[in-house]
Write a protein that holds these residues in place. Structure first.
Motif, PDB file in Angstrom:
ATOM      1  N   LEU A 168      64.988 -23.196 -13.867  1.00  0.00           N
ATOM      2  CA  LEU A 168      63.619 -23.091 -14.921  1.00  0.00           C
ATOM      3  C   LEU A 168      63.404 -21.623 -15.259  1.00  0.00           C
ATOM      4  CD1 LEU A 168      61.373 -25.449 -12.713  1.00  0.00           C
ATOM      5  CD2 LEU A 168      62.274 -26.048 -14.749  1.00  0.00           C
ATOM      6  N   ARG A 169      62.791 -21.540 -16.545  1.00  0.00           N
ATOM      7  CA  ARG A 169      62.626 -20.297 -17.060  1.00  0.00           C
ATOM      8  C   ARG A 169      61.237 -19.958 -16.578  1.00  0.00           C
ATOM      9  NH1 ARG A 169      64.685 -16.826 -21.445  1.00  0.00           N
ATOM     10  NH2 ARG A 169      62.856 -16.230 -22.534  1.00  0.00           N
ATOM     11  N   LEU A 170      61.024 -18.957 -15.722  1.00  0.00           N
ATOM     12  CA  LEU A 170      59.534 -18.878 -15.116  1.00  0.00           C
ATOM     13  C   LEU A 170      59.131 -17.546 -15.272  1.00  0.00           C
ATOM     14  CD1 LEU A 170      60.312 -20.255 -11.453  1.00  0.00           C
ATOM     15  CD2 LEU A 170      59.458 -21.629 -13.405  1.00  0.00           C
TER      16      LEU A 170
ATOM     17  N   LEU B 223      48.486 -18.579 -25.535  1.00  0.00           N
ATOM     18  CA  LEU B 223      47.807 -17.307 -25.269  1.00  0.00           C
ATOM     19  C   LEU B 223      47.829 -16.764 -23.793  1.00  0.00           C
ATOM     20  CD1 LEU B 223      45.425 -17.092 -28.151  1.00  0.00           C
ATOM     21  CD2 LEU B 223      47.767 -15.923 -28.255  1.00  0.00           C
ATOM     22  N   HIS B 224      48.437 -15.858 -23.222  1.00  0.00           N
ATOM     23  CA  HIS B 224      48.485 -15.319 -22.045  1.00  0.00           C
ATOM     24  C   HIS B 224      48.699 -14.144 -21.928  1.00  0.00           C
ATOM     25  CE1 HIS B 224      52.721 -15.859 -22.807  1.00  0.00           C
ATOM     26  NE2 HIS B 224      52.716 -15.070 -22.081  1.00  0.00           N
ATOM     27  N   VAL B 225      48.404 -13.363 -20.588  1.00  0.00           N
ATOM     28  CA  VAL B 225      48.800 -12.222 -20.180  1.00  0.00           C
ATOM     29  C   VAL B 225      49.945 -12.175 -19.246  1.00  0.00           C
ATOM     30  CG1 VAL B 225      48.162 -10.013 -19.203  1.00  0.00           C
ATOM     31  CG2 VAL B 225      46.284 -11.391 -20.531  1.00  0.00           C
ATOM     32  N   THR B 226      51.198 -11.876 -19.525  1.00  0.00           N
ATOM     33  CA  THR B 226      52.231 -11.784 -18.715  1.00  0.00           C
ATOM     34  C   THR B 226      52.043 -10.896 -17.390  1.00  0.00           C
ATOM     35  OG1 THR B 226      53.784 -12.509 -20.438  1.00  0.00           O
ATOM     36  CG2 THR B 226      54.699 -11.588 -18.313  1.00  0.00           C
ATOM     37  N   LEU B 227      52.396 -11.293 -16.439  1.00  0.00           N
ATOM     38  CA  LEU B 227      52.295 -10.589 -14.863  1.00  0.00           C
ATOM     39  C   LEU B 227      53.781 -10.095 -14.614  1.00  0.00           C
ATOM     40  CD1 LEU B 227      49.195 -12.084 -13.101  1.00  0.00           C
ATOM     41  CD2 LEU B 227      49.259 -10.010 -14.567  1.00  0.00           C
TER      42      LEU B 227
ATOM     43  N   PRO C  69      61.437  -6.319  -9.610  1.00  0.00           N
ATOM     44  CA  PRO C  69      60.302  -5.688 -10.366  1.00  0.00           C
ATOM     45  C   PRO C  69      60.977  -4.669 -11.483  1.00  0.00           C
ATOM     46  CG  PRO C  69      59.859  -5.341  -7.794  1.00  0.00           C
ATOM     47  CD  PRO C  69      61.348  -6.002  -8.108  1.00  0.00           C
ATOM     48  N   GLU C  70      60.212  -4.586 -12.545  1.00  0.00           N
ATOM     49  CA  GLU C  70      60.701  -3.647 -13.702  1.00  0.00           C
ATOM     50  C   GLU C  70      60.556  -2.284 -13.665  1.00  0.00           C
ATOM     51  OE1 GLU C  70      60.189  -5.329 -17.659  1.00  0.00           O
ATOM     52  OE2 GLU C  70      59.635  -7.307 -17.048  1.00  0.00           O
ATOM     53  N   SER C  71      61.188  -1.514 -14.142  1.00  0.00           N
ATOM     54  CA  SER C  71      60.916   0.038 -14.123  1.00  0.00           C
ATOM     55  C   SER C  71      59.852   0.627 -15.038  1.00  0.00           C
ATOM     56  CB  SER C  71      62.256   0.674 -14.002  1.00  0.00           C
ATOM     57  OG  SER C  71      62.810   0.326 -15.286  1.00  0.00           O
ATOM     58  N   ARG C  72      59.808  -0.212 -15.937  1.00  0.00           N
ATOM     59  CA  ARG C  72      58.971   0.270 -16.917  1.00  0.00           C
ATOM     60  C   ARG C  72      57.272  -0.130 -16.366  1.00  0.00           C
ATOM     61  NH1 ARG C  72      60.201  -4.182 -21.903  1.00  0.00           N
ATOM     62  NH2 ARG C  72      59.916  -6.019 -20.654  1.00  0.00           N
ATOM     63  N   PRO C  73      56.307   0.842 -16.888  1.00  0.00           N
ATOM     64  CA  PRO C  73      55.146   0.545 -16.330  1.00  0.00           C
ATOM     65  C   PRO C  73      54.373  -0.896 -17.158  1.00  0.00           C
ATOM     66  CG  PRO C  73      55.198   2.482 -18.024  1.00  0.00           C
ATOM     67  CD  PRO C  73      56.332   1.988 -17.628  1.00  0.00           C
TER      68      PRO C  73
ATOM     69  N   ALA D 129      51.423 -12.988 -32.157  1.00  0.00           N
ATOM     70  CA  ALA D 129      52.117 -13.351 -33.141  1.00  0.00           C
ATOM     71  C   ALA D 129      53.557 -12.898 -33.066  1.00  0.00           C
ATOM     72  CB  ALA D 129      51.484 -12.821 -34.615  1.00  0.00           C
ATOM     73  N   ARG D 130      54.309 -13.396 -33.659  1.00  0.00           N
ATOM     74  CA  ARG D 130      55.895 -13.105 -33.423  1.00  0.00           C
ATOM     75  C   ARG D 130      56.377 -12.791 -34.924  1.00  0.00           C
ATOM     76  NH1 ARG D 130      57.384 -13.434 -28.191  1.00  0.00           N
ATOM     77  NH2 ARG D 130      55.804 -14.755 -27.036  1.00  0.00           N
ATOM     78  N   LEU D 131      57.278 -11.996 -34.945  1.00  0.00           N
ATOM     79  CA  LEU D 131      57.874 -11.544 -36.431  1.00  0.00           C
ATOM     80  C   LEU D 131      58.588 -12.825 -36.852  1.00  0.00           C
ATOM     81  CD1 LEU D 131      58.140  -9.203 -38.147  1.00  0.00           C
ATOM     82  CD2 LEU D 131      60.557  -8.689 -37.266  1.00  0.00           C
TER      83      LEU D 131
ATOM     84  N   ARG E 213      58.041 -23.348 -25.438  1.00  0.00           N
ATOM     85  CA  ARG E 213      56.679 -24.186 -25.021  1.00  0.00           C
ATOM     86  C   ARG E 213      56.474 -23.795 -23.600  1.00  0.00           C
ATOM     87  NH1 ARG E 213      54.517 -28.580 -26.943  1.00  0.00           N
ATOM     88  NH2 ARG E 213      54.900 -28.920 -29.157  1.00  0.00           N
ATOM     89  N   TYR E 214      54.996 -23.747 -23.187  1.00  0.00           N
ATOM     90  CA  TYR E 214      54.907 -23.105 -21.761  1.00  0.00           C
ATOM     91  C   TYR E 214      54.319 -24.289 -21.173  1.00  0.00           C
ATOM     92  CZ  TYR E 214      55.292 -18.620 -24.175  1.00  0.00           C
ATOM     93  OH  TYR E 214      55.612 -17.607 -24.859  1.00  0.00           O
ATOM     94  N   GLU E 215      54.573 -24.672 -19.964  1.00  0.00           N
ATOM     95  CA  GLU E 215      54.230 -25.728 -19.195  1.00  0.00           C
ATOM     96  C   GLU E 215      53.599 -25.201 -17.754  1.00  0.00           C
ATOM     97  OE1 GLU E 215      55.799 -29.574 -16.605  1.00  0.00           O
ATOM     98  OE2 GLU E 215      57.097 -28.583 -18.049  1.00  0.00           O
TER      99      GLU E 215
HETATM  100  O1  3AM Z   1      54.113 -13.125 -23.835  1.00  0.00           O
HETATM  101  P1  3AM Z   1      54.652 -11.671 -23.779  1.00  0.00           P
HETATM  102  O2  3AM Z   1      54.800 -10.983 -24.946  1.00  0.00           O
HETATM  103  O3  3AM Z   1      53.603 -10.984 -22.882  1.00  0.00           O
HETATM  104  O4  3AM Z   1      58.214 -11.412 -24.109  1.00  0.00           O
HETATM  105  C1  3AM Z   1      58.336 -12.584 -23.296  1.00  0.00           C
HETATM  106  C2  3AM Z   1      56.745 -13.089 -22.907  1.00  0.00           C
HETATM  107  O5  3AM Z   1      55.815 -11.925 -22.918  1.00  0.00           O
HETATM  108  C3  3AM Z   1      58.660 -11.997 -21.705  1.00  0.00           C
HETATM  109  O6  3AM Z   1      58.010 -13.027 -21.078  1.00  0.00           O
HETATM  110  C4  3AM Z   1      56.729 -13.452 -21.334  1.00  0.00           C
HETATM  111  C5  3AM Z   1      56.985 -15.062 -21.396  1.00  0.00           C
HETATM  112  O7  3AM Z   1      57.891 -15.617 -22.262  1.00  0.00           O
HETATM  113  N1  3AM Z   1      59.822 -12.189 -21.612  1.00  0.00           N
HETATM  114  C6  3AM Z   1      61.045 -13.015 -21.953  1.00  0.00           C
HETATM  115  N2  3AM Z   1      62.045 -12.315 -21.630  1.00  0.00           N
HETATM  116  C7  3AM Z   1      61.889 -11.313 -20.986  1.00  0.00           C
HETATM  117  C8  3AM Z   1      62.644 -10.462 -20.015  1.00  0.00           C
HETATM  118  N3  3AM Z   1      64.187 -10.750 -20.292  1.00  0.00           N
HETATM  119  C9  3AM Z   1      60.512 -11.122 -20.789  1.00  0.00           C
HETATM  120  N4  3AM Z   1      60.167 -10.259 -20.256  1.00  0.00           N
HETATM  121  C10 3AM Z   1      60.973  -9.355 -19.336  1.00  0.00           C
HETATM  122  N5  3AM Z   1      62.177  -9.631 -19.533  1.00  0.00           N
END
Ligand code: 3AM
Length: 181
Positions: free
Chosen positions: A6-8, A42-46, A119-123, A131-133, A170-172
């Motif tokens: 699963l892509r989580l 719409l969401h805030v990714t943690l 964990p990501e190194s970027r803050p 919206a997406r391009l 699609r987000y479930e």
């Molecule tokens: O909805 P936002 O923009 O906060 O960009 C993707 C999205 O973020 C991000 O995870 C959220 C849900 O898909 N995302 C996708 N692939 C990613 C990756 N490889 C990623 N974030 C970090 N690394």
């Protein structure tokens, strides 16, 4: 046979009126350039966990459920990301008490401890992608959109699975834990 991965990702959920305002911002962007994110997406990714075995959901569920208090937040500004070659139109969040940053740190540390997240190194820069391009479209330099400075409390922490399809992701929701404001 082994179950498919699963892509989580773990995200913060937003109140309905805030979703409506954010959806309106996405819809106000030039439709020749941007495709608005639907209000229910719409969401805030943690934390983006990526491709994980389905068994990992059992380890993630209690981490999502451990959060109780809702961070008090404000909509910040419209921001194109990444800055030089924008792919998404976002709205930044202001976190005056630092409660959101603290929550994100706790969740990320617990997920890392459970072995399901690197964990990501970027803050952490809290934002909502509105919206997406569109494919094969040149990104503009600025968005030139106005935003009402809404103040609100986050409503829940949610573990989502993301399915990539022809109409976009699609987000479930797999696990949801309400937050007390
Ligand atoms: O909805 P936002 O923009 O906060 O960009 C993707 C999205 O973020 C991000 O995870 C959220 C849900 O898909 N995302 C996708 N692939 C990613 C990756 N490889 C990623 N974030 C970090 N690394």
């Amino acid at each position: 046979a082994e179950a498919r991965p699963l892509r989580l990702f773990v995200a913060l959920d937003l109140p309905g009126d805030v979703r409506d305002a954010l959806a309106a911002t996405g819809a106000a962007a030039d439709p020749a350039v941007w495709r608005a994110v639907s209000p229910d997406s719409l969401h805030v990714t943690l934390a983006f966990l990526g491709s994980r075995p389905p068994e990992d959901v059992d380890a993630i569920a209690p981490i999502v459920a451990a959060e109780h208090h809702a961070p008090r937040l404000t909509l910040g500004e419209v921001l194109l990301l990444p800055p030089r070659h924008a792919r998404v139109l976002t709205v930044t969040l202001t976190d005056p008490t630092g409660a959101l940053a603290a929550l994100q740190e706790r969740v990320a540390a617990a997920l890392a401890e459970a072995g399901v997240y690197t964990p990501e190194s970027r803050p952490f820069r809290p934002h909502v992608t509105v919206a997406r391009l569109r494919p094969r479209t040149r990104p503009p330099r600025t968005a030139d959109l106005q935003l009402d400075p809404l103040e609100f409390s986050a409503t829940a922490v949610i573990l989502y699975s993301s399915r990539l399809g022809p109409g976009g992701a699609r987000y479930e929701p797999l696990v949801a834990a309400a937050l007390r404001s």
